[in-house]
Design a protein around this motif. Sequence first.
Motif, short mmCIF file in Angstrom:
data_model
loop_
_atom_site.label_atom_id
_atom_site.label_comp_id
_atom_site.label_asym_id
_atom_site.label_seq_id
_atom_site.Cartn_x
_atom_site.Cartn_y
_atom_site.Cartn_z
N GLN A 196 62.56 46.23 45.39
CA GLN A 196 61.36 46.34 45.84
C GLN A 196 60.29 45.20 45.04
N ILE A 197 59.39 44.51 46.00
CA ILE A 197 58.77 43.38 45.75
C ILE A 197 57.72 43.78 44.51
N PRO A 198 57.75 43.12 43.36
CA PRO A 198 56.72 43.52 42.11
C PRO A 198 55.60 42.93 42.25
N ALA A 199 54.92 43.20 43.46
CA ALA A 199 53.64 42.74 43.74
C ALA A 199 52.95 44.03 44.14
N GLN A 216 37.33 46.17 51.49
CA GLN A 216 37.55 45.00 50.62
C GLN A 216 38.87 44.12 51.26
N GLU A 217 38.63 42.89 51.02
CA GLU A 217 39.81 42.08 51.41
C GLU A 217 41.27 42.32 50.84
N GLU A 218 42.22 41.91 51.38
CA GLU A 218 43.52 42.08 50.87
C GLU A 218 43.67 41.19 49.49
N GLU A 219 43.93 41.39 48.62
CA GLU A 219 44.02 41.23 47.37
C GLU A 219 45.27 41.61 46.64
N TRP A 220 46.08 40.66 45.90
CA TRP A 220 47.34 41.12 45.37
C TRP A 220 47.25 40.61 43.95
N VAL A 221 48.16 41.22 43.31
CA VAL A 221 48.62 40.92 41.73
C VAL A 221 50.12 41.08 41.63
N TRP A 222 50.78 40.72 40.77
CA TRP A 222 52.08 40.86 40.38
C TRP A 222 52.47 40.83 38.89
N GLY A 223 53.61 41.66 38.54
CA GLY A 223 53.94 41.99 37.29
C GLY A 223 55.39 42.42 37.28
N ARG A 224 55.70 42.31 35.97
CA ARG A 224 56.94 42.95 35.47
C ARG A 224 57.24 44.58 35.78
N ASN A 225 56.24 44.95 35.45
CA ASN A 225 55.87 46.49 35.86
C ASN A 225 54.59 46.66 36.37
N GLU A 226 54.23 48.08 36.66
CA GLU A 226 52.97 48.23 37.15
C GLU A 226 51.82 48.02 36.01
N GLU A 227 52.18 48.43 34.73
CA GLU A 227 51.20 48.20 33.42
C GLU A 227 50.81 46.89 33.47
N GLU A 228 51.83 45.95 33.41
CA GLU A 228 51.39 44.41 33.37
C GLU A 228 50.65 43.99 34.42
N ALA A 229 50.91 44.43 35.75
CA ALA A 229 50.03 44.11 36.94
C ALA A 229 48.67 44.62 36.85
N ARG A 230 48.56 45.55 36.14
CA ARG A 230 47.33 46.28 36.07
C ARG A 230 46.24 45.33 35.10
N LYS A 231 46.80 45.00 34.06
CA LYS A 231 46.36 44.05 32.88
C LYS A 231 46.05 42.75 33.57
N ARG A 232 47.09 42.29 34.34
CA ARG A 232 46.73 41.05 35.15
C ARG A 232 45.49 41.25 36.07
N ALA A 233 45.41 42.03 36.91
CA ALA A 233 44.39 42.52 37.90
C ALA A 233 43.11 42.71 37.11
N ALA A 234 43.18 43.37 36.01
CA ALA A 234 41.70 43.58 35.17
C ALA A 234 41.22 42.21 34.66
N VAL A 235 42.14 41.19 34.41
CA VAL A 235 41.87 39.91 33.72
C VAL A 235 40.90 39.18 35.14
N LYS A 236 41.86 39.20 36.15
CA LYS A 236 41.73 38.47 37.34
C LYS A 236 40.24 38.87 38.05
N TYR A 237 39.96 40.26 37.81
CA TYR A 237 38.73 40.66 38.65
C TYR A 237 37.61 40.83 37.51
N GLY A 238 37.73 40.85 36.20
CA GLY A 238 36.76 41.21 35.22
C GLY A 238 36.37 42.50 35.45
N VAL A 239 37.19 43.54 35.48
CA VAL A 239 36.89 44.92 35.60
C VAL A 239 37.92 45.57 34.40
N LYS A 240 37.57 46.88 34.14
CA LYS A 240 38.44 47.69 33.31
C LYS A 240 39.69 48.16 33.90
#
Length: 1080
Positions: free
Chosen positions: A530-533, A545-569
Amino acid sequence: MPLRMWRARSFQRLARREVIRLCSSISHKPSTLPNIKTKSHQRLHAEKHKRKKQRENAILSTQHNNAHEELAIKWSEKERILYTAQTPPGSKKDTTLPFPSSYSPDYVESSWYQWWEKEGFFRPEQHEKVSHAVDQNFVLCIPPPNVTGTLHLGHAMTVAIEDAVVRWRRMQGHRVLWVPGCDHAGIATQTVVERMLLQQTGKHRQDFTREEFLQEVWKWKHEKGEEIYHQLRKLGASLDWSRACFTMEKGFSQAVTEAFVRLCDADLIYRSEGLVNWSCALESAISDIEVDSKELSGQTMLSVPGYQHKVEFGTMVTFAYPIEGCDGEVAVSTTRPETMLGDVAIAVHPSDPRYQAFHGKHCRHPFTDRLLPIVTDTMVDMELGTGAVKVTPAHDHSDFLLSQRHALPRLTVIGGDGKMTPLCGQWMEGVKRFDARQLVVDALVEKKLFRGKKGHAMALPICSRSGDVIEPLLKKQWFVRCKEMAKKATQAVEAGQLEIIPHFYTKTWKNWLSNISDWCISRQLWWGHQIPAYRVKLLSATGQQEEEWVWGRNEEEARKRAAVKYGVKSEDISLTQDPDVLDTWFSSGLFPFAMLGWPRQTSDLQRFYPLSLLETGSDLIFFWVARMVMLGTELTGQLPFQQVLLHPLVRDKHGRKMTKSLGNVIDPLDVIHGVSLERLQQKVMEGNLDPREKVVAMEAQTKDFPQGIPQCGTDALRFALCSYKIQGEDISLSFSQILNCRHFCNKMWQTLRFTLRALDGNTGPVGMLKETAPLTSMDRWICSRLYSTVAQCQKAFEEYDLHTVTAALYSFWVHNLCDVYMESVKPLLLEHGGEAAVTQDGSRARLAASVILYHCVSTSLALLSPFMPFITEELWQRLQPFRDEAAAQGSLCLQPYPHSSQLEHWYFPEVERDFLLVKEVIRVARSLRAQCGMTKEKPDMWIVCSLSQAQVLLHFESAVWTLSRVSRMNIFCPEEGESLSSLSSSPPPKDCLVGVVDHTCQLHLLVQSGMNIDKQVVQLTQRRRKLVPKLEEILCKIQAPDYLTKVPAQVRQQMDSKMSALEQELKTIEDQLKVLQTCK
């Protein structure tokens, strides 16, 4: 007056309109040039289809069948001898049992593999225990076959080649690692399990949750997925099973996730909307290799999944678009009229004078009322048809590119389920695409816009997994940017860092990579990685919202990446993982390093990466090899291997590629164990073949294997496959070649029986090879021939010319060792009470000959071991009592491979050169005997020759009279001057048969008075009467008007050979009759 512009195939079609481009790697760049479909391209399709039909008709034709009745392999059932000793699995086979009288694969292949595997002979750790070890690695991986399938002869070719090279390197003392593996085969496995569940439970995949379905797939894999490994073991593949790798296991899946994340971080993977090859039956994009091209010569009715009635293909429909604002129309043509509902423009060439007045104008769509602009594009071919092209960007690869250049909209009118979308209007919404085809044509007729329909030759893309017709669809998918990685792969070959063998593939490599498109890696499946995106939804956002994507080795990492990318918690983000899986070829592309533990820095990765060699079929050079090179270089910073060895496709004797779709694949186990014709045809009936293909396949089987396939054994199959030139054109497989190799196995068997009889008087180890010196001229000749053979094998192995190695080994064993040396020393070795045996010199010569015979056989078995592991192990172990204790331990597969440096004291080039004359004298003498019909008689023979020739013949005197089967040999030298005491002083008698060796050497055979010449004349005359009609029959077939067109080239070649043989035999009979007339 209306302007009617009729068009048949206008536009070089910007990458195939009528023949859908078979490509899943679609570029999305306006600068990318499409494939242009020219008239020559159409001719190629037509010629390919014509050749296919010719092959089929030739198989079915009576003339062809009669020819094949003579050419079909003929064999008789051999006695099957079983190994019955109680040997626990993994224990060494007992070779002290009585030696069976004849070769039997069942007996020979029993127990050895389990012993090799249990002892760990195939593991690189064994290297430390080998006395001749060298500090060099040799590493490769097997091309991982699909877990769903079974091996065919194409796979067997791969295994035979790779195992020969692996075993050779291991015997050279290299630290060898050959990793087995299996591919999870996303589409194939999911299809198999879905079909099974439907049969067993009546449920479709959609009736299960994803997790439930995946549990069923894993259950199936554990129950059924080991068949491939069983076949590999039966083929004798010396793989390190402790490192077997499955592409869906945990460690490998982590590597796939890591690769995706790293490539995304490097901006080498992106998400975009693009056209893909879509299977509506699977509701998934599929890769190029999963698309078959079905050649159609014209109108054809075909079965399509999901349709009760057959669907028409191979026709071109022409219809008109009215021009808005003036009295005119533009006629366009298509093989897919249902797609006209998604037309957004009409394209013409800017320089075409016929359309100058219409630049910038519009046509009115008859069903949607849309205005379609008439655009100009230089890619339109003015010379084809009328030069007007309908543009459907969402359903045609070339039109998609054109829409990018002209900023045209893209309207999807066919959905992923194969039904028409709401954009088509209520009258068409929800209608199946091929039902819509006829509705569109009927509506065009009703609106008086239909302009005709005619047959059209085309190639129809078919999904190999579902049998569905491929539909190009516009989908948002993940793509790999390939341009820069491809550039590095090209430079690696140009710089000599990566060698492609044969070298002529280098140009193909460069051309393909220079024009590479981006690679679609999304697949709409459940089984796979399954695609890790993750799609991001901001909980605080309002509105759509427009379609926005992040990726990560697991969901936890992807969530951290998304928080940094969009400046939210992190807690303000909702993530949904992409339900799609990655293309199977993506994970396969990681195989060389993922199998060794990457991305973890394991000891295996550090010791064995990069690989030494990648060997595979030439058809995978782009699908697999190029992608491994690109991904390996990008992710590890190193090329994944140093050399690529490509072998050609294996075709049947009719020249057809061996594929399941033609029903002509052969299971290697059927060749190893034998199979009846009934079982072969039962397999065809069980397959999902077109009715005509079934008829052709079964007819070919009936003619090729009227008695079925005989039991040939693993060794014969492997040796035969390696006997073909693997660095050349496609291989047309001959089963008679495999059968000949089976006869060779029996020849080896009988040779060892003779050797054991010759060594019967030896009570302990014979002398070592380095201490053994040849005594007689014949000893020196066979020793020198062995040296030359070893040197030839050495050179050819280094160049991967395996056919040269097998030819050299076969020639030495059969033509040198058996036919010449053993026959010449047989009286000395086996006639213990003879005069030669009781003299001191005779005893010494006998001992020397038996030791030399032992070393020739033992060395030859080592030379043959990489190709024929079972029989060579069996026979080598039988020679154990004659080795010293240290050499007798272990397995042949770990013994040193013979090297010419070990045999330099056995090299006598002048003896080999002299023996050429001896062989020719023996050949002519036997020919004279045959002409006179002599079988048991041993006449006197005179040899009239030069003095130098006489000296050579005297050196080999014993061999000449033994092998020529004469009672006495007299040498007469008519030259004046110095003579030899051994020469005859008188010339040969007048009433002799005369044979010419060369311009200075003649043989005179004294015909014995007791021979019945009249009887021999009658026999030869009768034989001539039988042969003449056969020759006339062949000539009649060859001279038939349709012979060249209906009979395949391979069969014509075989017929020519048969004709030449008959002509030669008739000439020999005429010569014999002339000789016999002179003897009356």
